[in-house]
Design a protein around this motif. Sequence first.
Motif, PDB file in Angstrom:
ATOM      1  N   ASP A  48      22.963   2.281 -22.192  1.00  0.00           N
ATOM      2  CA  ASP A  48      22.440   0.846 -21.766  1.00  0.00           C
ATOM      3  C   ASP A  48      21.085   0.737 -22.018  1.00  0.00           C
ATOM      4  N   TYR A  49      20.650   0.158 -23.122  1.00  0.00           N
ATOM      5  CA  TYR A  49      19.109   0.284 -23.821  1.00  0.00           C
ATOM      6  C   TYR A  49      18.330  -0.669 -22.692  1.00  0.00           C
ATOM      7  N   ARG A  50      18.839  -1.712 -21.763  1.00  0.00           N
ATOM      8  CA  ARG A  50      18.043  -2.413 -21.024  1.00  0.00           C
ATOM      9  C   ARG A  50      17.676  -1.521 -19.783  1.00  0.00           C
ATOM     10  N   PHE A  51      18.598  -0.855 -19.108  1.00  0.00           N
ATOM     11  CA  PHE A  51      18.464  -0.132 -18.064  1.00  0.00           C
ATOM     12  C   PHE A  51      17.473   1.180 -18.528  1.00  0.00           C
ATOM     13  N   ALA A  52      17.553   1.627 -19.756  1.00  0.00           N
ATOM     14  CA  ALA A  52      16.956   2.732 -20.170  1.00  0.00           C
ATOM     15  C   ALA A  52      15.115   2.184 -20.234  1.00  0.00           C
ATOM     16  N   VAL A  53      15.096   1.041 -21.156  1.00  0.00           N
ATOM     17  CA  VAL A  53      13.898   0.540 -21.049  1.00  0.00           C
ATOM     18  C   VAL A  53      13.164   0.427 -19.656  1.00  0.00           C
ATOM     19  N   SER A  54      13.870  -0.114 -18.719  1.00  0.00           N
ATOM     20  CA  SER A  54      13.424  -0.421 -17.234  1.00  0.00           C
ATOM     21  C   SER A  54      13.039   0.712 -16.701  1.00  0.00           C
ATOM     22  N   GLN A  55      13.750   1.994 -16.921  1.00  0.00           N
ATOM     23  CA  GLN A  55      13.654   3.156 -16.016  1.00  0.00           C
ATOM     24  C   GLN A  55      12.048   3.902 -16.975  1.00  0.00           C
ATOM     25  N   MET A  56      12.057   3.740 -18.184  1.00  0.00           N
ATOM     26  CA  MET A  56      10.981   4.237 -18.821  1.00  0.00           C
ATOM     27  C   MET A  56       9.725   3.391 -18.480  1.00  0.00           C
ATOM     28  N   GLN A  95       9.028   2.104 -15.681  1.00  0.00           N
ATOM     29  CA  GLN A  95       8.502   2.461 -14.275  1.00  0.00           C
ATOM     30  C   GLN A  95       7.989   3.699 -14.133  1.00  0.00           C
ATOM     31  N   THR A  96       8.396   4.759 -15.032  1.00  0.00           N
ATOM     32  CA  THR A  96       7.859   6.276 -14.986  1.00  0.00           C
ATOM     33  C   THR A  96       6.532   6.184 -15.777  1.00  0.00           C
ATOM     34  N   SER A  97       6.426   5.352 -16.793  1.00  0.00           N
ATOM     35  CA  SER A  97       5.213   5.177 -17.481  1.00  0.00           C
ATOM     36  C   SER A  97       4.120   4.560 -16.804  1.00  0.00           C
ATOM     37  N   LEU A  98       4.473   3.459 -15.908  1.00  0.00           N
ATOM     38  CA  LEU A  98       3.407   2.673 -15.035  1.00  0.00           C
ATOM     39  C   LEU A  98       3.037   3.688 -14.051  1.00  0.00           C
ATOM     40  N   ARG A  99       3.770   4.536 -13.346  1.00  0.00           N
ATOM     41  CA  ARG A  99       3.455   5.557 -12.506  1.00  0.00           C
ATOM     42  C   ARG A  99       2.375   6.647 -13.020  1.00  0.00           C
ATOM     43  N   SER A 100       2.774   6.859 -14.191  1.00  0.00           N
ATOM     44  CA  SER A 100       1.896   7.589 -14.909  1.00  0.00           C
ATOM     45  C   SER A 100       0.436   7.200 -15.159  1.00  0.00           C
ATOM     46  N   ILE A 101       0.365   5.831 -15.722  1.00  0.00           N
ATOM     47  CA  ILE A 101      -0.836   5.255 -15.900  1.00  0.00           C
ATOM     48  C   ILE A 101      -1.605   4.917 -14.671  1.00  0.00           C
ATOM     49  N   ILE A 102      -0.974   4.885 -13.572  1.00  0.00           N
ATOM     50  CA  ILE A 102      -1.601   4.593 -12.283  1.00  0.00           C
ATOM     51  C   ILE A 102      -2.443   6.103 -11.990  1.00  0.00           C
ATOM     52  N   GLY A 103      -1.726   7.251 -12.157  1.00  0.00           N
ATOM     53  CA  GLY A 103      -2.270   8.484 -11.714  1.00  0.00           C
ATOM     54  C   GLY A 103      -3.507   8.823 -12.790  1.00  0.00           C
ATOM     55  N   LYS A 104      -3.478   8.304 -14.073  1.00  0.00           N
ATOM     56  CA  LYS A 104      -4.383   8.605 -14.903  1.00  0.00           C
ATOM     57  C   LYS A 104      -5.743   7.883 -15.067  1.00  0.00           C
ATOM     58  N   SER A 105      -5.573   6.761 -14.093  1.00  0.00           N
ATOM     59  CA  SER A 105      -6.541   5.778 -14.382  1.00  0.00           C
ATOM     60  C   SER A 105      -7.549   5.741 -12.966  1.00  0.00           C
ATOM     61  N   GLU A 106      -8.525   4.904 -13.142  1.00  0.00           N
ATOM     62  CA  GLU A 106      -9.500   4.832 -11.819  1.00  0.00           C
ATOM     63  C   GLU A 106      -9.268   3.124 -11.405  1.00  0.00           C
ATOM     64  N   LEU A 107      -9.704   3.083 -10.161  1.00  0.00           N
ATOM     65  CA  LEU A 107      -9.251   1.743  -9.497  1.00  0.00           C
ATOM     66  C   LEU A 107     -10.075   0.607 -10.387  1.00  0.00           C
TER      67      LEU A 107
END
Length: 328
Positions: free
Chosen positions: A107-115, A117-129
């Motif tokens: 299911d490419y829609r579900f796969a893109v959605s999960q990817m 979310q994980t990418s957004l969490r990774s960007i938050i941890g690598k960036s400053e406020l």
Amino acid sequence: MVQELVTAGVAVGCAGVVYFMAAARVIKQYERGVVLRLGRLTSAAREPGFTMIIPGIDRLRKVNMQIVTLPVPAQEGITRDNVTVRVDAVVYFKVVDAADAIIRVEDYRFAVSQMAQTSLRSIIGKSELDDLLSNREKLNQGLELMMDSPAIGWGVTVDRVEIKDVSLPETMKRSMARQAEATRDRRARVINADAELQASKKLAEAAAAMSGQPAALQLRLLQTVVAVAAEKNSTLVLPFPVELLRFLERSGTQAAVQPGPAGAETPQVTVVTEEPRPPAAAQVPEEPAPERPRITEERTPAGDGTGIAPEPAPTPDLEPLPDVEELR
């Protein structure tokens, strides 16, 4: 016999119509068709329009090729400078290869959605406020690259990623508000100081221009009086500058020392200038001068029998004494 032939023809015709209806497919302009014959991909994706399949053997799956807008749920994370934030985003993607989107991922829609979310969490941890608040373009590009790399193998390409909102704790909001207020206060003070500097320069130039003509200061004073008198008030404050006193003093001195007619005596003018007195607190009370003792001269007969007293020794410069006869 003819009736049987007619019946058979009608039956064949009905079967043909049923087969045609079962085999006919219409693919829309924004779709592509993937045909699986006995579970195996037969050929490339079918183009939009009318197409035929074998009923019962082929299975046609339509894939939407439009750009899909996928909202990413808000993700809570800790930034690199230890600030807890909640960030939500939106992803724009589309299918570029219909066969890979059906075969390579369930299911490419579900796969893109999960990817996403994980990418957004990774960007938050690598960036400053500060980057999350002011440098979102760079973060959006980083998210797009992180999601586009694995999505290519799924026949999907990420067109754009946008961070919608960044939620901060209330304590952080108050701290940022105080910081912004302090920055604006500093900017206002700098502007005020710059204005004072420019005003002082202009006032110095004006004072230099007026110092050459003492009457200009008097004219300026009269203009000030006119400006004060224009208001509806019952009290008038009239400043009396020291420069005007000096100007009048010089004018009076020059008029007093002008030469008179021939043979007339020229009066002498003495200008007494009082030195500034020290403040009352600094004055030291003067001690009274000690009284000088009075010396009384008494005449005694001389020891040599002449009856004339010797001359007294010279005395210091003292107060004049009364006559001896008066003392007797």
